[in-house]
Design an enzyme around this catalytic site. Sequence first.
Site, PDB file in Angstrom:
ATOM      1  N   ASP A  80      -7.708   8.159 -12.098  1.00  0.00           N
ATOM      2  CA  ASP A  80      -6.511   8.625 -11.377  1.00  0.00           C
ATOM      3  C   ASP A  80      -5.485   7.495 -11.334  1.00  0.00           C
ATOM      4  O   ASP A  80      -5.799   6.381 -10.910  1.00  0.00           O
ATOM      5  CB  ASP A  80      -6.912   9.047  -9.959  1.00  0.00           C
ATOM      6  CG  ASP A  80      -5.776   9.719  -9.205  1.00  0.00           C
ATOM      7  OD1 ASP A  80      -5.984  10.834  -8.699  1.00  0.00           O
ATOM      8  OD2 ASP A  80      -4.682   9.126  -9.105  1.00  0.00           O
ATOM      9  N   ASP A  83      -1.932  13.308 -13.440  1.00  0.00           N
ATOM     10  CA  ASP A  83      -2.358  11.904 -13.533  1.00  0.00           C
ATOM     11  C   ASP A  83      -3.848  11.669 -13.366  1.00  0.00           C
ATOM     12  O   ASP A  83      -4.255  10.533 -13.148  1.00  0.00           O
ATOM     13  CB  ASP A  83      -1.573  11.048 -12.522  1.00  0.00           C
ATOM     14  CG  ASP A  83      -2.162  11.099 -11.129  1.00  0.00           C
ATOM     15  OD1 ASP A  83      -2.714  12.151 -10.752  1.00  0.00           O
ATOM     16  OD2 ASP A  83      -2.085  10.089 -10.408  1.00  0.00           O
ATOM     17  N   GLU A  84      -4.669  12.706 -13.481  1.00  0.00           N
ATOM     18  CA  GLU A  84      -6.102  12.468 -13.292  1.00  0.00           C
ATOM     19  C   GLU A  84      -6.950  13.377 -14.164  1.00  0.00           C
ATOM     20  O   GLU A  84      -6.522  14.476 -14.531  1.00  0.00           O
ATOM     21  CB  GLU A  84      -6.498  12.644 -11.821  1.00  0.00           C
ATOM     22  CG  GLU A  84      -6.236  14.026 -11.313  1.00  0.00           C
ATOM     23  CD  GLU A  84      -6.642  14.241  -9.861  1.00  0.00           C
ATOM     24  OE1 GLU A  84      -7.730  13.809  -9.465  1.00  0.00           O
ATOM     25  OE2 GLU A  84      -5.858  14.874  -9.146  1.00  0.00           O
TER      26      GLU A  84
HETATM   27  P1  TTP Z   1      -1.738  11.724  -6.724  1.00  0.00           P
HETATM   28  O1  TTP Z   1      -2.687  11.162  -7.743  1.00  0.00           O
HETATM   29  O2  TTP Z   1      -2.321  12.556  -5.627  1.00  0.00           O
HETATM   30  O3  TTP Z   1      -0.963  10.533  -6.020  1.00  0.00           O
HETATM   31  P2  TTP Z   1      -0.403   9.183  -6.637  1.00  0.00           P
HETATM   32  O4  TTP Z   1      -0.840   8.992  -8.044  1.00  0.00           O
HETATM   33  O5  TTP Z   1       1.063   9.120  -6.413  1.00  0.00           O
HETATM   34  O6  TTP Z   1      -1.074   8.091  -5.697  1.00  0.00           O
HETATM   35  P3  TTP Z   1      -2.592   7.634  -5.655  1.00  0.00           P
HETATM   36  O7  TTP Z   1      -2.560   6.184  -6.008  1.00  0.00           O
HETATM   37  O8  TTP Z   1      -3.026   7.874  -4.249  1.00  0.00           O
HETATM   38  O9  TTP Z   1      -3.351   8.448  -6.654  1.00  0.00           O
HETATM   39  O10 TTP Z   1      -0.638  12.585  -7.429  1.00  0.00           O
HETATM   40  C1  TTP Z   1      -0.107  12.260  -8.704  1.00  0.00           C
HETATM   41  C2  TTP Z   1       1.373  12.563  -8.765  1.00  0.00           C
HETATM   42  O11 TTP Z   1       1.588  13.932  -8.467  1.00  0.00           O
HETATM   43  C3  TTP Z   1       2.180  11.784  -7.751  1.00  0.00           C
HETATM   44  O12 TTP Z   1       2.582  10.517  -8.245  1.00  0.00           O
HETATM   45  C4  TTP Z   1       3.336  12.687  -7.501  1.00  0.00           C
HETATM   46  C5  TTP Z   1       2.800  14.071  -7.713  1.00  0.00           C
HETATM   47  N1  TTP Z   1       2.557  14.724  -6.404  1.00  0.00           N
HETATM   48  C6  TTP Z   1       3.560  15.493  -5.861  1.00  0.00           C
HETATM   49  O13 TTP Z   1       4.621  15.675  -6.454  1.00  0.00           O
HETATM   50  N2  TTP Z   1       3.351  16.057  -4.621  1.00  0.00           N
HETATM   51  C7  TTP Z   1       2.187  15.878  -3.914  1.00  0.00           C
HETATM   52  O14 TTP Z   1       2.044  16.382  -2.787  1.00  0.00           O
HETATM   53  C8  TTP Z   1       1.145  15.078  -4.506  1.00  0.00           C
HETATM   54  C9  TTP Z   1      -0.136  14.834  -3.768  1.00  0.00           C
HETATM   55  C10 TTP Z   1       1.380  14.517  -5.745  1.00  0.00           C
HETATM   56 MG    MG Z   2      -2.789   9.291  -8.602  1.00  0.00          MG
END
Ligand code: TTP
Ligand code: MG
Length: 381
Positions: free
Chosen positions: A9, A103-104
């Site tokens: 992720d 992203d995962e």
């Molecule tokens: P995530 O992997 O949940 O968050 P992140 O990568 O920003 O942070 P983390 O280090 O905790 O993993 O989500 C990936 C992308 O998806 C995030 O950068 C933006 C988008 N996203 C949204 O647009 N709205 C949301 O509510 C979430 C959770 C994510």
């Molecule tokens: Mg992320």
Amino acid sequence: MLRWIMHVDMDAFFASVEQLDNPELKGLPVIVGGLGSRGVVSTCSYEARKYGVHSAMPMAQARKLCPQAVYLPGHMRRYKDVSREIMAVFHMTSPLVEQLSIDEAFLDLTGMEKIYGSAKAAGRLVKDEIRKRVGLTASVGLAPNKFLAKLASDLQKPDGFTVIRHEEAASFIAPLPVTKIFGIGAAAGRELSQYGIITIGQLAAADMAVLQHVFGKNAARVHQLACGIDDRPVVPESEPKSIGRETTFERDLHTMEECKEELLKLSGMAGYRLRSKGYYGRTVTLKVKYADFRTVTHSITGESDISCDEEIYELAARLMGSVPLNKGVRLLGVSISGLGSGQPVSLGFEEDNRRRKRNDAVDQLKKRFGEKIIFRGGRHS
Ligand code: TTP
Ligand code: MG
């Protein structure tokens, strides 16, 4: 053979891409999301998280918590491009990749120790390769199953690398709060706490009657997870063979003009779908169903990769020209096959670039205001 599942992720994904593209933002609180009065936070850099800002928070609240942050509307196309590169690294690493979001992904590494030396070495390789190719950090979780791998990748974010070994799985998760188990939210957490169940270890040792009371038919499943057991396979999503749209008309169409007008709309809808899923294609297929339900399909393969509405329409209209119109037309469909993903190959003619820009602009509008906002040419409906 021991199962090894990896969950990867990206860290603060959208915000990290912004910091990568604008180095002056490195180390600063960066908040990406809807900037209007009713906007919400998509994500924010770890610097902003210190102030309590998080995804899905109303932007107005974020502005109160961290007024000094840099606020950005985001660049979805760019994030999708980076995402594609990351997914390519995953697909290079294992034949079994399940993408969960932009992203995962889960990767099944079972039996691949021979290639990489160990599952751990494969995990390191993925992290390094992502850093080399896109210049961003990812957090990796390695464990015997999906549940544990996802939990592991989250434990040491950002830039995390967490391995849960088979023999330590149950004891590793035992001290964690029950809400770390997906599906156990704050409400179920509160209910369990009334029975003195706070940690996953306590949940694993709990009376089944209590679990049945709280989770009903899901009790056995929750109990298994609490014991660190999760048999779900990594399921690679199958690529679509074609992407398209079709419409059944309220009244049959009789003229070529009417049919072409509908084809223009269908081409726009099919093209939007094609591009928003990150594909281009080689072949356009026209489907015509007549009033007597007889259906014909005709296909044509273009000279080069097809991704723009105009290219789709041009080929669909050419096919329409060879279809007899002696009966009423009940349904028309346009689809694109021979799909590839990434940027379509183009000769870079001025007209190609203009077309692509026009399509991008229309896509942006459709993304913001809904697909019905624009139909090319013809009458609006
Ligand atoms: P995530 O992997 O949940 O968050 P992140 O990568 O920003 O942070 P983390 O280090 O905790 O993993 O989500 C990936 C992308 O998806 C995030 O950068 C933006 C988008 N996203 C949204 O647009 N709205 C949301 O509510 C979430 C959770 C994510
Ligand atoms: Mg992320």
